[in-house]
Motif scaffolding. Structure first.
Motif, short mmCIF file in Angstrom:
data_model
loop_
_atom_site.label_atom_id
_atom_site.label_comp_id
_atom_site.label_asym_id
_atom_site.label_seq_id
_atom_site.Cartn_x
_atom_site.Cartn_y
_atom_site.Cartn_z
N VAL A 110 0.83 -1.28 -0.04
CA VAL A 110 0.06 0.00 -0.25
C VAL A 110 0.81 1.29 -0.01
O VAL A 110 1.69 1.56 0.93
CB VAL A 110 -1.14 0.02 1.32
CG1 VAL A 110 -1.72 1.34 1.23
CG2 VAL A 110 -1.88 -0.99 1.22
N SER A 111 0.85 2.10 -1.16
CA SER A 111 1.64 3.26 -1.26
C SER A 111 0.75 4.31 -1.01
O SER A 111 -0.11 4.84 -1.60
CB SER A 111 2.20 3.16 -2.60
OG SER A 111 3.11 4.37 -2.77
N ARG A 112 1.28 5.13 -0.08
CA ARG A 112 0.57 6.39 0.64
C ARG A 112 1.76 7.55 0.62
O ARG A 112 3.01 7.29 1.05
CB ARG A 112 -0.32 6.33 1.55
CG ARG A 112 -1.52 5.59 1.32
CD ARG A 112 -2.03 5.30 2.65
NE ARG A 112 -3.53 4.51 2.38
CZ ARG A 112 -4.06 3.90 3.38
NH1 ARG A 112 -3.85 4.21 4.80
NH2 ARG A 112 -5.32 3.14 3.18
N VAL A 123 9.76 -3.41 -10.07
CA VAL A 123 10.51 -4.81 -10.29
C VAL A 123 9.42 -5.69 -10.57
O VAL A 123 8.21 -5.69 -10.06
CB VAL A 123 11.25 -5.48 -8.99
CG1 VAL A 123 11.92 -6.66 -9.61
CG2 VAL A 123 12.36 -4.34 -8.58
N SER A 124 9.48 -6.59 -11.77
CA SER A 124 8.58 -7.61 -12.23
C SER A 124 9.00 -8.88 -11.68
O SER A 124 10.16 -9.77 -11.95
CB SER A 124 8.60 -7.71 -13.56
OG SER A 124 7.43 -8.60 -13.99
N LYS A 131 4.43 -5.39 -12.52
CA LYS A 131 5.33 -4.76 -11.66
C LYS A 131 4.95 -4.38 -10.29
O LYS A 131 3.77 -4.01 -10.24
CB LYS A 131 5.95 -3.79 -12.37
CG LYS A 131 6.57 -3.97 -13.66
CD LYS A 131 7.44 -2.82 -14.28
CE LYS A 131 8.54 -3.17 -15.59
NZ LYS A 131 9.34 -2.01 -15.92
N ARG A 132 5.81 -4.40 -9.50
CA ARG A 132 5.45 -4.14 -7.97
C ARG A 132 6.51 -3.26 -7.60
O ARG A 132 7.69 -3.19 -8.03
CB ARG A 132 5.35 -5.14 -7.28
CG ARG A 132 6.72 -5.82 -6.73
CD ARG A 132 6.47 -7.12 -5.93
NE ARG A 132 7.47 -7.71 -5.64
CZ ARG A 132 7.74 -8.86 -4.68
NH1 ARG A 132 6.56 -9.49 -4.43
NH2 ARG A 132 9.09 -9.35 -4.21
N SER A 215 17.06 -3.97 -12.89
CA SER A 215 15.75 -3.42 -12.57
C SER A 215 15.88 -1.99 -12.01
O SER A 215 15.01 -1.33 -12.00
CB SER A 215 14.78 -4.32 -11.85
OG SER A 215 15.08 -4.60 -10.65
N TYR A 216 17.05 -1.91 -11.33
CA TYR A 216 17.11 -0.33 -10.58
C TYR A 216 17.25 0.65 -11.73
O TYR A 216 18.30 0.44 -12.57
CB TYR A 216 18.13 -0.71 -9.66
CG TYR A 216 18.25 0.61 -8.62
CD1 TYR A 216 17.38 0.84 -7.65
CD2 TYR A 216 19.12 1.80 -9.01
CE1 TYR A 216 17.49 1.92 -6.73
CE2 TYR A 216 19.15 2.95 -8.06
CZ TYR A 216 18.34 2.67 -6.84
OH TYR A 216 18.39 3.95 -6.28
#
Length: 438
Positions: A110-112, A123-124, A131-132, A215-216
């Motif tokens: 959960v991004s807030r 990243v997948s 991706k997450r 992925s970075y």
């Protein structure tokens, strides 16, 4: 109440100048102390930042009065109540994540808040899946410590209850456990974490210089200034070397200047100063010292890219960093050697010379620009032989040589952490051989 103040014939004592001088140092130390009585109690919904308060009384040998002791005890209790209070945060800016020790990443479920716009990377996992958002250990520790992230540790044990925000499929982690498990992973030391947290609190955006994984997102590379050698410049350099070889056949170290009796040009500053530079100088010359052994990695390597707060930053494609920073421990790392500094300067961009000071216009102002004159046919066909007229007004000023030498051509920032104290040092690479000293 104070008994002496209630006496009708009370006369205040005269101030002692000597005592005032002795107590001036103590007052300077205590004038910045916060007034804890202005702080709200732990149970209050709103917390007020304590302001600076005034000193209530002067200490006396016989002790203060009852009123003074009451005010002092009230301030002391207010401070203890504030320290015993539980820090709270708003749920509107609270994020949730799961720590995976096998990959040393925190998956943000959960991004807030506004922090996610400049922190974390997509990243997948596994490949081909959606991706997450994941975070490096220093990013997760910083958010957990400031109360913006609740972190759980992944586990294979069955979790009772439904999957919701309070139960995300793991074991809750405290701040102490977050420090103990995440610190030391992915080359994150206590010194690097301290520098990262300090810069983030100041508003800077901090990323890794070397991507830990593919992925970075990698920052845009610096634009290195290359000096192409044309045929004419190569021929000119070859001729100058041949001329110097013939003219320096009888070179005397004790009399480097060979002034001609008949040629006046050999006695001018423009000719004397270059002849005094008979010792080869410059950063292009090879170093004489032996380099460091391959088995001993150098601690002086760029670890963080730093962006100013006003930089337009995009998480998926970071721009060119404003600074590249090295983080070292002052207790274990010695001063950098010449080879280590040379290796840092080789990958650093060349900085433009500092701009000269802006000159004011003349008292009467700049003269008006004349009307444009139409070019003739010959000027249009052969523009290379006809120089345009100089612009009106003040001529462009050249950069000041001493300011340019002080700034240097390249810059390296080193963050030195000494038992919790952070110091930033700027090292510059000068170019004395490129500036004519006449």
């Amino acid at each position: 109440m104070d008994d002496s103040l209630e006496t009708p014939n009370f006369v205040p004592p005269k101030p002692d100048p000597q005592a005032d001088d002795d107590q001036q140092g103590e007052e300077d130390e205590e004038e910045n102390m916060p007034d804890w009585t202005k702080l709200a109690r732990p149970g209050a919904s709103r917390t007020v930042i304590p302001k600076r308060g005034e000193k209530e009384f002067e200490p006396k040998a016989g002790g203060g009065s009852g009123l003074q002791q009451h005010v002092l005890e009230k301030s002391r209790n207010a401070m203890f109540d504030a320290l015993r209070g539980v820090r709270a945060t708003s749920t509107k800016s609270l994020s949730y994540g799961i720590w995976y020790p096998d990959i040393s990443r925190v998956h943000i479920t959960v991004s807030r808040g506004t922090h996610m716009s400049s922190m974390g990377h997509s990243v997948s996992r596994p490949a081909g899946s959606p991706k997450r958002l994941e975070m490096l250990p220093e990013e997760a520790i910083y958010l957990v410590e400031r109360g913006s992230l609740f972190c759980w540790k992944s586990t294979d044990l069955p979790i009772s209850g439904e999957l919701d925000l309070e139960n995300v499929g793991g074991v809750p982690m405290s701040v102490q456990q977050t420090y103990s498990e995440l610190l030391g992973k992915e080359d994150v030391t206590a010194e690097r974490l301290e520098v990262y947290s300090y810069l983030r609190r100041l508003g800077y955006v901090v990323t890794r210089t070397k991507p830990p994984t593919d992925s970075y997102p990698q920052a845009a590379p610096f634009i290195m200034k290359l000096h192409p050698s044309s045929l004419f410049s190569s021929f000119k350099g070859w001729m100058s070397r041949v001329y110097n070889a013939f003219t320096n056949l009888g070179f005397n170290w004790w009399r480097p200047l060979q002034l001609s009796r008949w040629l006046r040009s050999h006695k001018l500053y423009k000719s004397v100063f270059p002849k005094l530079r008979f010792i080869p100088t410059g950063h292009k010359l090879p170093l004489n010292q032996a380099p460091r052994k391959p088995s001993e990695p150098s601690p002086y390597t760029f670890f963080y890219n730093v962006y100013k707060p006003n930089t337009s930053f995009k998480r998926t494609s970071p721009p060119t960093p404003d600074y590249q920073m090295v983080v070292i421990n002052a207790r274990t790392t010695p001063m950098p050697s010449l080879q280590e500094l040379t290796a840092l300067f080789e990958v650093s961009p060349e900085l433009p010379p500092p701009l000269p000071r802006r000159r004011n216009p003349p008292p009467g102002g700049f003269p008006p620009e004349p009307a444009p004159v139409e070019k003739t046919l010959l000027q249009r066909l052969l523009p290379i032989f006809f120089k345009p007229p100089p612009p009106l007004g003040l001529p462009p000023r050249r950069p000041h040589p001493f300011m340019a030498l002080k700034a240097g051509k390249k810059m390296v920032v080193i963050a030195v952490v000494d038992a919790g104290s952070i110091g930033f040092y700027r090292l510059g690479e000068g170019a004395l051989e490129e500036w004519p000293m006449y």
